[in-house]
Motif scaffolding. Structure first.
Motif, short mmCIF file in Angstrom:
data_model
loop_
_atom_site.label_atom_id
_atom_site.label_comp_id
_atom_site.label_asym_id
_atom_site.label_seq_id
_atom_site.Cartn_x
_atom_site.Cartn_y
_atom_site.Cartn_z
N GLY A 86 -9.49 -2.80 1.85
CA GLY A 86 -8.92 -1.47 1.62
C GLY A 86 -9.60 -0.41 2.47
O GLY A 86 -8.93 0.46 3.05
N ALA A 87 -10.91 -0.48 2.57
CA ALA A 87 -11.65 0.49 3.38
C ALA A 87 -11.31 0.33 4.86
O ALA A 87 -11.11 1.31 5.58
CB ALA A 87 -13.15 0.34 3.16
N LEU A 88 -11.23 -0.91 5.32
CA LEU A 88 -10.89 -1.14 6.73
C LEU A 88 -9.43 -0.79 7.01
O LEU A 88 -9.10 -0.29 8.09
CB LEU A 88 -11.17 -2.60 7.11
CG LEU A 88 -12.65 -2.98 7.13
CD1 LEU A 88 -12.80 -4.48 7.33
CD2 LEU A 88 -13.40 -2.21 8.18
N ASP A 97 -3.67 4.87 -0.50
CA ASP A 97 -2.78 5.11 -1.63
C ASP A 97 -2.54 3.79 -2.38
O ASP A 97 -2.73 2.72 -1.80
CB ASP A 97 -1.46 5.76 -1.19
CG ASP A 97 -0.57 4.85 -0.39
OD1 ASP A 97 0.00 3.91 -0.98
OD2 ASP A 97 -0.43 5.09 0.82
N PRO A 98 -2.13 3.86 -3.63
CA PRO A 98 -2.00 2.64 -4.44
C PRO A 98 -0.95 1.66 -3.95
O PRO A 98 -1.01 0.48 -4.26
CB PRO A 98 -1.62 3.17 -5.83
CG PRO A 98 -1.92 4.61 -5.83
CD PRO A 98 -1.90 5.06 -4.41
N GLN A 99 0.01 2.11 -3.18
CA GLN A 99 1.09 1.24 -2.73
C GLN A 99 0.84 0.65 -1.34
O GLN A 99 1.69 -0.05 -0.81
CB GLN A 99 2.41 2.03 -2.70
CG GLN A 99 2.80 2.61 -4.03
CD GLN A 99 3.03 1.52 -5.07
OE1 GLN A 99 3.62 0.49 -4.79
NE2 GLN A 99 2.54 1.76 -6.27
N GLY A 101 -0.92 -1.83 0.00
CA GLY A 101 -0.90 -3.26 0.27
C GLY A 101 0.35 -3.99 -0.15
O GLY A 101 0.49 -5.18 0.13
N THR A 102 1.28 -3.31 -0.79
CA THR A 102 2.46 -4.01 -1.32
C THR A 102 3.33 -4.59 -0.21
O THR A 102 3.97 -5.62 -0.42
CB THR A 102 3.30 -3.08 -2.21
OG1 THR A 102 3.66 -1.93 -1.46
CG2 THR A 102 2.53 -2.67 -3.44
N THR A 103 3.34 -3.97 0.94
CA THR A 103 4.19 -4.48 2.02
C THR A 103 3.64 -5.76 2.63
O THR A 103 4.38 -6.52 3.25
CB THR A 103 4.35 -3.43 3.14
OG1 THR A 103 3.06 -3.07 3.61
CG2 THR A 103 5.07 -2.20 2.63
N THR A 104 2.36 -6.01 2.46
CA THR A 104 1.76 -7.20 3.05
C THR A 104 1.65 -8.37 2.07
O THR A 104 1.24 -9.46 2.48
CB THR A 104 0.36 -6.89 3.60
OG1 THR A 104 -0.44 -6.39 2.53
CG2 THR A 104 0.43 -5.87 4.72
N LEU A 105 2.02 -8.18 0.83
CA LEU A 105 1.88 -9.25 -0.16
C LEU A 105 2.71 -10.48 0.20
O LEU A 105 2.24 -11.61 0.06
CB LEU A 105 2.26 -8.76 -1.55
CG LEU A 105 1.20 -7.94 -2.27
CD1 LEU A 105 1.73 -7.45 -3.60
CD2 LEU A 105 -0.07 -8.73 -2.46
N ILE A 106 3.93 -10.29 0.66
CA ILE A 106 4.77 -11.44 1.01
C ILE A 106 4.17 -12.20 2.18
O ILE A 106 4.21 -13.44 2.21
CB ILE A 106 6.23 -11.01 1.29
CG1 ILE A 106 7.12 -12.25 1.45
CG2 ILE A 106 6.33 -10.14 2.52
CD1 ILE A 106 7.29 -13.06 0.21
N PHE A 107 3.56 -11.48 3.12
CA PHE A 107 2.92 -12.15 4.26
C PHE A 107 1.67 -12.90 3.81
O PHE A 107 1.36 -13.96 4.35
CB PHE A 107 2.63 -11.17 5.38
CG PHE A 107 3.88 -10.62 6.00
CD1 PHE A 107 4.68 -11.43 6.79
CD2 PHE A 107 4.27 -9.31 5.78
CE1 PHE A 107 5.84 -10.95 7.35
CE2 PHE A 107 5.43 -8.82 6.34
CZ PHE A 107 6.23 -9.64 7.12
N ALA A 108 0.95 -12.36 2.85
CA ALA A 108 -0.21 -13.08 2.31
C ALA A 108 0.23 -14.39 1.66
O ALA A 108 -0.41 -15.44 1.85
CB ALA A 108 -0.95 -12.20 1.30
#
Length: 176
Positions: A86-88, A97-99, A101-108
């Motif tokens: 998150g810091a990086l 913001d709280p949202q 990382g949501t765009t990268t979840l499917i890629f994870a």
């Protein structure tokens, strides 16, 4: 907003390529986390317990080892890694913001499946392959074909090819 240190705004030249210091920091941090986690899993007693607990939890528990405690440690290490990410990531985006990382979840999820469930080094290999593939396809598709969503499609196609060719993932073990 996230105030980034001034030195992260600069650029470093490596082999003729100008690499932003914030990206260089992320690359170095990712390599350090990979090496530290690999060393933890391979060379420590806790790492041995975690690896054995993943293979056969009930057998390890039958030996009198508190597997739940080891898995709690793994969860805590995951939290530390997420905080670092998150810091990086904030250096890259300029804010938190709280949202975010949501765009990268499917890629994870795709990276873990391509690498092989339970394979740490497989996930690292898949992350590099997926990231490079997506960025190269996005660049060349936007320059030569005029659309930019081709990178996402190429990642899904890679997932399909890997699952058809090797259902257990690149470095996963076959079950059965």
């Amino acid at each position: 907003s996230y105030p980034a240190p001034a030195w992260t705004q600069g650029v470093t030249q490596i082999a003729g390529a100008n690499v932003p210091n914030s990206r260089l920091l992320a690359i170095v941090a990712a390599a350090a986390v990979f090496l530290l986690l690999s060393a933890f899993l391979r060379f420590t007693r806790w790492g041995l317990i975690v690896r054995a607990g993943v293979e056969n939890r009930s057998m390890v528990a039958a030996l009198g080892i508190d597997v739940q405690r080891a898995f709690t440690l793994v969860f805590a290490l995951g939290g530390v890694a997420a905080a670092l990410a998150g810091a990086l990531g904030a250096l890259y985006f300029g804010n938190i913001d709280p949202q975010r990382g949501t765009t990268t979840l499917i890629f994870a999820f795709i990276v873990v499946v391509i690498g092989g469930l339970g394979s740490f080094s497989g996930s690292v290999l898949a992350a590099v392959v997926v990231g490079l593939l997506q960025q190269f396809i996005n660049y060349y598709a936007s320059v030569y074909l005029g659309f930019s969503a081709a990178g996402d499609l190429s990642v899904v196609l890679l997932l399909a090819v890997v699952l058809l060719w090797r259902p257990q993932g690149l470095l996963g073990r076959s079950v059965g």
